[in-house]
Motif scaffolding. Structure first.
Motif, PDB file in Angstrom:
ATOM      1  N   PHE A  64       4.004  19.828 -13.159  1.00  0.00           N
ATOM      2  CA  PHE A  64       4.372  20.089 -14.547  1.00  0.00           C
ATOM      3  C   PHE A  64       3.941  21.520 -14.822  1.00  0.00           C
ATOM      4  O   PHE A  64       2.755  21.789 -15.045  1.00  0.00           O
ATOM      5  CB  PHE A  64       3.677  19.116 -15.499  1.00  0.00           C
ATOM      6  N   GLY A  65       4.889  22.443 -14.762  1.00  0.00           N
ATOM      7  CA  GLY A  65       4.524  23.847 -14.881  1.00  0.00           C
ATOM      8  C   GLY A  65       3.661  24.263 -13.702  1.00  0.00           C
ATOM      9  O   GLY A  65       4.002  24.027 -12.542  1.00  0.00           O
ATOM     10  N   ALA A  66       2.496  24.847 -14.007  1.00  0.00           N
ATOM     11  CA  ALA A  66       1.586  25.291 -12.950  1.00  0.00           C
ATOM     12  C   ALA A  66       0.680  24.172 -12.453  1.00  0.00           C
ATOM     13  O   ALA A  66      -0.056  24.346 -11.475  1.00  0.00           O
ATOM     14  CB  ALA A  66       0.730  26.454 -13.458  1.00  0.00           C
ATOM     15  N   HIS A  67       0.728  23.022 -13.112  1.00  0.00           N
ATOM     16  CA  HIS A  67      -0.165  21.914 -12.764  1.00  0.00           C
ATOM     17  C   HIS A  67       0.504  20.991 -11.739  1.00  0.00           C
ATOM     18  O   HIS A  67       1.486  20.317 -12.050  1.00  0.00           O
ATOM     19  CB  HIS A  67      -0.532  21.126 -14.013  1.00  0.00           C
ATOM     20  N   GLU A  68      -0.024  20.983 -10.527  1.00  0.00           N
ATOM     21  CA  GLU A  68       0.529  20.131  -9.474  1.00  0.00           C
ATOM     22  C   GLU A  68      -0.072  18.734  -9.595  1.00  0.00           C
ATOM     23  O   GLU A  68      -1.277  18.550  -9.448  1.00  0.00           O
ATOM     24  CB  GLU A  68       0.237  20.720  -8.089  1.00  0.00           C
ATOM     25  N   VAL A  69       0.782  17.757  -9.844  1.00  0.00           N
ATOM     26  CA  VAL A  69       0.328  16.380 -10.093  1.00  0.00           C
ATOM     27  C   VAL A  69       0.371  15.549  -8.813  1.00  0.00           C
ATOM     28  O   VAL A  69      -0.516  14.729  -8.575  1.00  0.00           O
ATOM     29  CB  VAL A  69       1.198  15.722 -11.186  1.00  0.00           C
ATOM     30  N   LEU A  70       1.411  15.720  -8.016  1.00  0.00           N
ATOM     31  CA  LEU A  70       1.532  15.026  -6.728  1.00  0.00           C
ATOM     32  C   LEU A  70       1.513  16.068  -5.621  1.00  0.00           C
ATOM     33  O   LEU A  70       2.298  17.015  -5.634  1.00  0.00           O
ATOM     34  CB  LEU A  70       2.825  14.205  -6.677  1.00  0.00           C
ATOM     35  N   LYS A  71       0.632  15.880  -4.650  1.00  0.00           N
ATOM     36  CA  LYS A  71       0.378  16.922  -3.651  1.00  0.00           C
ATOM     37  C   LYS A  71       0.661  16.435  -2.230  1.00  0.00           C
ATOM     38  O   LYS A  71      -0.185  16.510  -1.360  1.00  0.00           O
ATOM     39  CB  LYS A  71      -1.073  17.396  -3.776  1.00  0.00           C
ATOM     40  N   GLY A  72       1.859  15.892  -2.047  1.00  0.00           N
ATOM     41  CA  GLY A  72       2.252  15.478  -0.707  1.00  0.00           C
ATOM     42  C   GLY A  72       2.005  13.998  -0.458  1.00  0.00           C
ATOM     43  O   GLY A  72       1.218  13.619   0.406  1.00  0.00           O
ATOM     44  N   ILE A  73       2.705  13.146  -1.209  1.00  0.00           N
ATOM     45  CA  ILE A  73       2.550  11.692  -1.093  1.00  0.00           C
ATOM     46  C   ILE A  73       3.507  11.145  -0.039  1.00  0.00           C
ATOM     47  O   ILE A  73       4.718  11.383  -0.106  1.00  0.00           O
ATOM     48  CB  ILE A  73       2.833  10.999  -2.448  1.00  0.00           C
ATOM     49  N   SER A  74       2.969  10.423   0.919  1.00  0.00           N
ATOM     50  CA  SER A  74       3.785   9.756   1.948  1.00  0.00           C
ATOM     51  C   SER A  74       3.325   8.316   2.087  1.00  0.00           C
ATOM     52  O   SER A  74       2.132   8.053   2.301  1.00  0.00           O
ATOM     53  CB  SER A  74       3.661  10.473   3.296  1.00  0.00           C
ATOM     54  N   ALA A  75       4.262   7.382   1.931  1.00  0.00           N
ATOM     55  CA  ALA A  75       3.942   5.957   2.041  1.00  0.00           C
ATOM     56  C   ALA A  75       5.248   5.183   2.133  1.00  0.00           C
ATOM     57  O   ALA A  75       6.319   5.697   1.803  1.00  0.00           O
ATOM     58  CB  ALA A  75       3.131   5.483   0.838  1.00  0.00           C
ATOM     59  N   GLU A  76       5.158   3.936   2.584  1.00  0.00           N
ATOM     60  CA  GLU A  76       6.322   3.069   2.677  1.00  0.00           C
ATOM     61  C   GLU A  76       6.022   1.704   2.086  1.00  0.00           C
ATOM     62  O   GLU A  76       4.933   1.166   2.294  1.00  0.00           O
ATOM     63  CB  GLU A  76       6.770   2.913   4.140  1.00  0.00           C
ATOM     64  N   ILE A  77       6.990   1.169   1.341  1.00  0.00           N
ATOM     65  CA  ILE A  77       6.890  -0.187   0.785  1.00  0.00           C
ATOM     66  C   ILE A  77       8.041  -0.981   1.383  1.00  0.00           C
ATOM     67  O   ILE A  77       9.215  -0.661   1.165  1.00  0.00           O
ATOM     68  CB  ILE A  77       6.980  -0.179  -0.760  1.00  0.00           C
ATOM     69  N   ALA A  78       7.712  -2.000   2.144  1.00  0.00           N
ATOM     70  CA  ALA A  78       8.736  -2.812   2.798  1.00  0.00           C
ATOM     71  C   ALA A  78       9.322  -3.822   1.815  1.00  0.00           C
ATOM     72  O   ALA A  78       8.707  -4.163   0.798  1.00  0.00           O
ATOM     73  CB  ALA A  78       8.141  -3.541   4.001  1.00  0.00           C
ATOM     74  N   LYS A  79      10.511  -4.280   2.123  1.00  0.00           N
ATOM     75  CA  LYS A  79      11.172  -5.303   1.297  1.00  0.00           C
ATOM     76  C   LYS A  79      10.288  -6.536   1.205  1.00  0.00           C
ATOM     77  O   LYS A  79       9.769  -7.030   2.207  1.00  0.00           O
ATOM     78  CB  LYS A  79      12.522  -5.669   1.916  1.00  0.00           C
ATOM     79  N   GLY A  80      10.075  -7.030  -0.017  1.00  0.00           N
ATOM     80  CA  GLY A  80       9.267  -8.221  -0.234  1.00  0.00           C
ATOM     81  C   GLY A  80       7.783  -7.958  -0.363  1.00  0.00           C
ATOM     82  O   GLY A  80       7.012  -8.886  -0.640  1.00  0.00           O
ATOM     83  N   GLN A  81       7.359  -6.718  -0.190  1.00  0.00           N
ATOM     84  CA  GLN A  81       5.943  -6.406  -0.300  1.00  0.00           C
ATOM     85  C   GLN A  81       5.535  -6.170  -1.750  1.00  0.00           C
ATOM     86  O   GLN A  81       6.325  -5.721  -2.576  1.00  0.00           O
ATOM     87  CB  GLN A  81       5.595  -5.146   0.496  1.00  0.00           C
ATOM     88  N   VAL A  82       4.260  -6.443  -2.031  1.00  0.00           N
ATOM     89  CA  VAL A  82       3.631  -6.046  -3.284  1.00  0.00           C
ATOM     90  C   VAL A  82       2.610  -4.972  -2.934  1.00  0.00           C
ATOM     91  O   VAL A  82       1.694  -5.212  -2.144  1.00  0.00           O
ATOM     92  CB  VAL A  82       2.931  -7.227  -3.984  1.00  0.00           C
ATOM     93  N   VAL A  83       2.786  -3.786  -3.493  1.00  0.00           N
ATOM     94  CA  VAL A  83       1.880  -2.669  -3.239  1.00  0.00           C
ATOM     95  C   VAL A  83       1.300  -2.204  -4.566  1.00  0.00           C
ATOM     96  O   VAL A  83       2.046  -1.939  -5.520  1.00  0.00           O
ATOM     97  CB  VAL A  83       2.600  -1.505  -2.532  1.00  0.00           C
ATOM     98  N   CYS A  84      -0.027  -2.129  -4.640  1.00  0.00           N
ATOM     99  CA  CYS A  84      -0.699  -1.687  -5.855  1.00  0.00           C
ATOM    100  C   CYS A  84      -1.188  -0.251  -5.697  1.00  0.00           C
ATOM    101  O   CYS A  84      -1.751   0.115  -4.649  1.00  0.00           O
ATOM    102  CB  CYS A  84      -1.877  -2.593  -6.182  1.00  0.00           C
ATOM    103  N   LEU A  85      -0.958   0.542  -6.729  1.00  0.00           N
ATOM    104  CA  LEU A  85      -1.482   1.895  -6.807  1.00  0.00           C
ATOM    105  C   LEU A  85      -2.712   1.870  -7.705  1.00  0.00           C
ATOM    106  O   LEU A  85      -2.618   1.468  -8.867  1.00  0.00           O
ATOM    107  CB  LEU A  85      -0.451   2.856  -7.399  1.00  0.00           C
TER     108      LEU A  85
END
Length: 243
Positions: A11-32
């Motif tokens: 958001f402007g100069a503020h980096e909120v996400l800095k290289g997110i890599s992940a996978e959610i498979a079909k039928g999975q429940v993933v909590c952040l």
């Protein structure tokens, strides 16, 4: 089902996400999980195009999420979202709120949409509230209407953005019960939550975010009981043993 590949968001100069890599498979429940401001909700909103991102890729069932692409609308119809503050239309009844998307977005037959909406309200325990307006419902009831509304789109996945944080403690359980039932039915779910017990009992995997990065990720029961990273240990201790 959902793939994050080196996702960056500012958001402007503020980096909120800095290289997110992940996978959610079909039928999975993933909590952040993670502290406020760690990028959890922003990541969720990037999945269905509510926010754009600058670098990397997000794909849903093989389709890249890109605000400039004509596919964004199609993704929005396949991925529903349940918000922290319900976001129900105040001038529409519970039934009308649930019917809205299939009628006006998917252009489905009104009679069939109404029948499905009635069945969904019954499914979330609100068969007696079909003609009630949001103002007359408790927070827990409003959130259950919101879940029924999400299900009415027959999504391939549902995104939950802190679905219980706006609720009084006694209402949290009724919403989590509906979410547990969805998990039992193998609904793909990506959930931003502070409900650690729910994450431990229901989710397959947990991603712990801090400062726009995934600090630690892994099977829920293992990560939440035996976190390896010191930052994860500190966060869980503070959440589970508040002063």
């Amino acid at each position: 089902m959902i793939i994050f590949d080196d996702v960056h968001k500012s958001f402007g100069a503020h980096e909120v996400l800095k290289g997110i890599s992940a996978e959610i498979a079909k039928g999975q429940v993933v909590c952040l999980i993670g502290p406020s401001g760690s990028g959890k909700s922003t990541l969720l909103r990037c999945v269905n195009g509510l926010e754009t991102y600058q670098r990397g890729h997000i794909s849903v069932d093989g389709t890249v999420v890109d605000a400039a692409s004509s596919q964004v609308h199609a993704i929005c119809t396949r991925v529903s979202m349940v918000f922290q503050r319900f976001n129900l239309f105040p001038h529409r009844t519970s039934l009308e709120n649930v019917m809205e998307g299939p009628l006006y977005v998917l252009k489905e037959d009104r009679k069939q949409v109404r029948e499905r909406a009635l069945a969904l309200l019954n499914r979330v325990g609100l068969a007696d509230k079909t003609n009630a307006y949001p103002a007359s419902l408790s927070g827990g009831q409003q959130q259950r209407v919101a879940i029924a509304r999400a299900l009415a789109m027959r999504p391939q996945a549902i995104l939950f953005d802190e679905p219980t944080s706006a609720l009084d403690p006694e209402m949290v359980g009724e919403v989590l019960q509906v979410m547990r039932a969805l998990a039992d039915e193998n609904m793909t779910m990506l959930v931003v939550t502070h409900e650690i017990q729910f994450a431990r009992e229901v989710s397959d995997n947990v991603l712990f975010l801090d400062g726009g990065r995934i600090v630690e990720q892994g099977p829920a029961k293992e990560l939440l009981r035996h976190p390896k990273h010191e930052r994860t240990k500190d966060f869980l201790h503070r959440v589970m043993h508040p002063v």
